[in-house]
Every structure is written in structure tokens, then in C-alpha cells.
Design a protein around this motif. Structure first.
Motif, PDB file in Angstrom:
ATOM      1  N   CYS A 132       0.846  -1.195   0.000  1.00 41.69           N
ATOM      2  CA  CYS A 132       0.000   0.000   0.000  1.00 41.69           C
ATOM      3  C   CYS A 132       0.879   1.242   0.000  1.00 41.69           C
ATOM      4  N   TRP A 133       2.011   1.158   0.725  1.00 42.01           N
ATOM      5  CA  TRP A 133       2.958   2.283   0.779  1.00 42.01           C
ATOM      6  C   TRP A 133       3.775   2.387  -0.502  1.00 42.01           C
ATOM      7  N   TRP A 134       4.386   1.287  -0.946  1.00 37.03           N
ATOM      8  CA  TRP A 134       5.271   1.371  -2.104  1.00 37.03           C
ATOM      9  C   TRP A 134       4.515   1.816  -3.356  1.00 37.03           C
ATOM     10  N   LEU A 169       1.262   3.402   8.656  1.00 36.52           N
ATOM     11  CA  LEU A 169       1.000   4.786   9.059  1.00 36.52           C
ATOM     12  C   LEU A 169       1.406   5.762   7.961  1.00 36.52           C
ATOM     13  N   ALA A 170       2.529   5.468   7.282  1.00 38.02           N
ATOM     14  CA  ALA A 170       3.034   6.382   6.264  1.00 38.02           C
ATOM     15  C   ALA A 170       2.025   6.580   5.132  1.00 38.02           C
ATOM     16  N   ILE A 171       1.437   5.485   4.634  1.00 37.76           N
ATOM     17  CA  ILE A 171       0.503   5.647   3.521  1.00 37.76           C
ATOM     18  C   ILE A 171      -0.792   6.302   3.992  1.00 37.76           C
ATOM     19  N   LEU A 172      -1.211   6.026   5.221  1.00 39.57           N
ATOM     20  CA  LEU A 172      -2.387   6.724   5.740  1.00 39.57           C
ATOM     21  C   LEU A 172      -2.123   8.232   5.817  1.00 39.57           C
ATOM     22  N   PRO A 181       1.374  15.585   8.199  1.00 39.88           N
ATOM     23  CA  PRO A 181       1.532  15.551   6.735  1.00 39.88           C
ATOM     24  C   PRO A 181       2.859  14.897   6.375  1.00 39.88           C
ATOM     25  N   PHE A 182       2.851  14.043   5.342  1.00 42.42           N
ATOM     26  CA  PHE A 182       3.996  13.168   5.095  1.00 42.42           C
ATOM     27  C   PHE A 182       4.574  13.403   3.715  1.00 42.42           C
ATOM     28  N   ASP A 183       5.910  13.423   3.643  1.00 42.16           N
ATOM     29  CA  ASP A 183       6.623  13.573   2.374  1.00 42.16           C
ATOM     30  C   ASP A 183       6.862  12.183   1.784  1.00 42.16           C
TER      31      ASP A 183
END
Length: 486
Positions: free
Chosen positions: A358-360, A411-414, A424-426
Motif C-alpha cells: 500500500c505504501w510502495w 501509518l506512512a501511507i495513511l 503531513p507526510f513527504d
């Protein structure tokens, strides 16, 4: 553990996730992590990064009057612990540049320990092994452990010049990067680690964090690695179906696609106030078949079907893949309706859904500026209802126990999808946006120090020259040191 929010949608239990990460930070990890002794820097990154995602510096306003009356929660990682963790990271810096993944790989502790000056070589086969992945994790950790007051000095103690020179030596003639640099008796320097797109991505990330706009002759100047050669290596690794692999003849993989896209984007990413998705000429003009790449990434998502618990056939009860990759009973189950309930992602064709993909996949699409291709509702439900664990964290498959790797990137992809309550995530540098701003300040701090050190050295030389001019004679000790060429 996914509680329902308004409208029947699952909610992310941030407090329970924080308890999970607090346990990972404070307590010994389970025995299954023993095989990761050499990857302690990576484990630390997963823990600290996840805590940063869950604790934005500007938290959302309280949802009720009762919550507003609660006293502020003390930070999970206090100032003293941050300083201790920072010293732990810096203690893994190798004397020749880069960082080691664990303290057991840090040799020698001093620059000249076990060095044969007559032979011009170490007395041992190699003096420890800095590796490219640990170096990125170390720099990310130093920025994650900083705050707005200490951001300018977040990279203080990092040997920028040696690290960039070491990084340059990890590049092969074909433009690719290896993981480690070893001196083999009778063979010279050897670049180890295989041909892996992850190393190419990491090289560009380390370069972006440390190099800056420094011209030849200016303080802090270091020869750059071959950026054009790296871009050529990556671009020629696109496969026939649009994905990326170690070469154009290999099977494409979502993780490699993320790394290829991220590396190309970072090569010309602006150094200040930049975003993960930016008008990269190398990325958007260089990739041979962008439509097919986007199609390949979008095709990694598929409908997750609930297992039939009432069935009598239990031959596959112990097969995680069978449960995770159920086939539809009827053609009507192959609906492409936007209201489908669960959507998972796989990393390769005909593989099962996995939290990290989901993240990649999602991160790769975000770096391309195509977040709209992520089915937010179905993907979010899949993560929160199927992959989220009751004690916090995320597992690899539905029903799996949580682990640091999948829990972090869940958590990162969420965060990339804009989950309320998360930082907010880069998606390019894989840290919160506020951490990216601190990286920018930390880089400026390193370059400022280099400029000041050069000025101090110039001033010292001028004072010595002034003293020599007044005495009209060079002291014997100075002649012995400089050979008279002061």
C-alpha cells in the motif's frame, strides 16, 4: 480494533498505536528481531518515524469540551532522551564516512587504530563497514530527533565531506550504486551489495540531504557522483510492461518502482521548500513510457474478498496466501464499482495483498502527482479493518501480528492519504513534511559551519604570515612541518 467513526467508517486509534510504539521504544524487542542485529539503525528509524507521524507538532483541535479541559500530554520522547538517541546515532558514524547499521560493526573507534602506515593499508581486511542504508536512516533519525529550536544543528557532528566522498566511491561504472565498500587483500576496493534499485534511491536521498548548492572552490565543495550515469541506469531498467526492476529483463516490482521514481525525482528536487511531487524534468521527460508505468502501478490494486468462515473445506486453513487471495465465486464479484469495500495492493503480478505495498505503490503514485488513482476509502478500510492489530501497529497480512516495518509504512501511507490526526507526510523522503523542513535547515547549518571554518583557517594563516613578516625568519619547527612552503 478499528472503532467506527461517523458514517460507519473505521477510525485510527492513535492512542493505541502510540502505546504500541512506546512499548517498542522502551522494551526489548521480541526474539524474532535477533536476526536484525545488523539493522538496528533501520529499526530505530521505524520507531522514531512512526512516533513523529502520530504526534504532529500542530495537533488537531480537541473534538469536545472534555478533551479541551485535559492537561497537555507530555512528549513521548523528552529532550534528554532525544539527546541520548542523537548521541547513539552519531556513535555509529564511520571514520571514513557513512554510518554503520549497528555498534558491532564500528571498527576502528579511532582514525588510526590498527593502521599500517608503512604499507598504507589497514592491518585487518576492513575497518568496519558503513553501509548506504544505515547512512540514510541515520540522517533521517538526526532530523526526526530535532525540533524547531535545534534544527539548524541537527546534522552537527556529521562528517559531510567524508560521507559524500564515500558515497561517490559506492557508484559503479554503469551508474548504479552498491551498499558497502570493502578493501579485499590483493584485489583492492570492492563495491558490495548487488544491483539493487534501493541503493540508487538512497544515494540520491543522502545527496539531497547533504550536498547543497556548493560550487567548485567554495567552502564545503565535494566532487559530485555521476548523476547522468545514475539516471541512465534507472531509465534503462524500465520493463516491457511499464514497471521497474534491477534491469529491463527482470520481473518488475513495486518497491523498485518507488525507488526508481523517487531517485529520479530527487536528482533535481529543489533544495528549499520543495514538495515530493514537483515538475522534475528528469522524471517526467526521461521515463520512456510514463502511461504504462502509471497503468502498471494502478494495476497493483485488487479487491480483497472476505474468507467464507462457514465453509467446511479447511484444507487451506494454514495458508495465508489462500486466505489473502480468494477468487470470486461469481463474475458479479469482479465489480469495478468505486464503492467496493476493501482494496489491497500487491508488489508483483499474481501476488497477495500486503500492508507495505500500500505504501510502495501509493508512495510512488504520490511522487508522480497521481494520488487520485489511490482508492482512498477501500484502501483505508483494508488497512484499518484488516491489517491494523488490536494492540496497535499493522501486520503484513490480515490477521498477522504487527511488526516495525509494516506498522511504520501502514501509518506512512495513511498520512500520505491525509488521515486526520497524522503529520503531513513527504512521500519522497519518507518522513513528515516538518522533518523535511528541518533537514533543509540542518543542511544550511552544515554549509555555514564549513564557510566559518574556512574563514577561521584563512584568518589564522594571515596572522601567522603577519608574525613571520615581523620576525623576518621562519621558525625551524614550522619549516619542519611545512617544508618551508607556508
Amino acid at each position: 480494533m478499528a472503532a467506527e467513526a461517523a458514517g460507519g467508517e473505521p477510525s485510527l486509534d492513535i492512542e493505541r498505536h502510540l502505546k504500541y510504539w512506546k512499548m517498542c521504544l522502551r522494551s526489548p524487542l521480541p526474539h524474532a528481531y535477533l536476526s536484525n542485529e545488523g539493522n538496528r539503525m533501520a529499526l530505530a528509524y521505524f520507531i522514531i518515524n512512526s512516533i513523529s507521524i502520530l504526534t504532529p507538532s500542530s495537533p488537531p483541535p480537541p473534538s469536545s469540551d472534555t478533551a479541551a479541559d485535559k492537561p497537555p500530554t507530555p512528549p513521548l520522547i523528552g529532550p534528554e532522551e532525544r539527546r541520548a538517541l542523537r548521541q547513539w546515532v552519531l556513535s555509529h558514524q564511520h571514520a571514513a564516512g557513512g554510518f554503520c547499521g549497528t555498534s558491532s560493526l564500528i571498527f576502528p573507534l579511532r582514525d588510526y587504530e590498527e593502521w599500517d602506515f608503512e604499507a598504507g593499508a589497514p592491518t585487518q581486511e576492513h575497518s568496519g563497514l558503513a553501509n548506504i542504508a544505515a547512512t540514510l536512516f541515520a540522517l533521517q533519525l538526526l532530523a526526526l530527533l530535532a525540533d524547531d529550536e535545534t534544527a539548524d544543528s541537527a546534522f552537527s557532528g556529521v562528517d559531510r565531506v567524508r560521507t559524500l566522498r564515500w558515497l561517490r566511491r559506492l557508484q559503479r561504472d554503469d551508474g548504479s550504486f552498491g551498499e558497502v565498500l570493502r578493501l579485499l587483500p590483493g584485489r583492492g576496493w570492492f563495491i558490495g551489495g548487488g544491483y539493487d534499485m534501493r541503493y540508487c534511491y538512497i544515494a540520491t536521498a543522502v545527496r539531497w540531504m547533504l550536498r547543497g548548492h556548493v560550487k567548485a572552490g567554495e567552502p564545503g565543495w565535494v566532487d559530485d557522483f555521476d548523476t547522468a550515469g545514475l539516471a541512465r541506469y534507472i531509465l534503462t531498467s524500465q520493463t516491457y510492461d511499464g514497471g521497474f526492476a534491477g534491469s529491463s529483463q527482470d520481473e518488475p516490482h513495486a518497491g523498485y518502482a518507488y525507488c526508481a521514481i523517487g531517485a529520479l525525482s530527487l536528482l533535481d528536487r529543489p533544495l528549499e521548500n520543495s514538495k515530493a511531487s514537483h515538475p522534475s524534468a528528469i522524471l517526467h521527460s526521461g521515463i520512456r513510457d510514463m502511461p504504462r508505468l502509471i497503468h502498471w502501478l494502478a494495476s497493483r490494486q485488487f479487491v480483497y474478498l472476505e474468507p467464507d468462515t462457514s465453509a467446511d473445506d479447511d484444507d487451506d486453513d494454514d495458508d495465508d496466501d489462500a486466505v489473502n487471495f480468494l477468487l470470486p465465486k461469481t463474475l458479479s464479484d469482479l465489480s469495478l464499482d468505486e464503492n467496493l469495500h476493501y482494496a489491497g495492493f500487491n508488489g508483483r503480478c499474481n501476488k497477495v495483498a500486503d500492508t507495505c505495498y500500500c505504501w510502495w505503490v501509493g508512495g510512488a503514485l504520490a511522487n508522480l502527482g497521481r494520488e487520485e488513482l489511490l482508492p482512498r476509502g477501500p484502501s483505508r478500510r483494508f488497512l484499518l479493518e484488516k491489517m491494523q492489530h488490536r494492540i496497535g501497529g499493522f501486520g503484513k497480512y490480515p490477521g498477522s501480528p504487527p511488526d516495525l516495518y509494516h506498522a511504520c509504512f501502514g501509518l506512512a501511507i495513511l498520512a500520505v492519504m491525509g488521515e486526520p490526526g497524522l503529520s503531513p507526510f513527504d512521500s519522497s523522503l519518507a518522513v513528515p513534511v516538518e522533518t523535511v523542513r528541518r533537514i533543509e535547515r540542518a543542511r544550511r547549518g552544515l554549509l555555514k559551519n564549513a564557510s566559518e571554518e574556512r574563514k577561521a583557517g584563512t584568518l589564522g594563516r594571515e596572522l601567522v604570515n603577519m608574525g613571520l613578516a615581523l620576525s623576518e625568519k621562519t621558525p625551524e619547527w614550522l619549516v619542519g612541518v611545512t617544508g618551508g612552503a607556508w
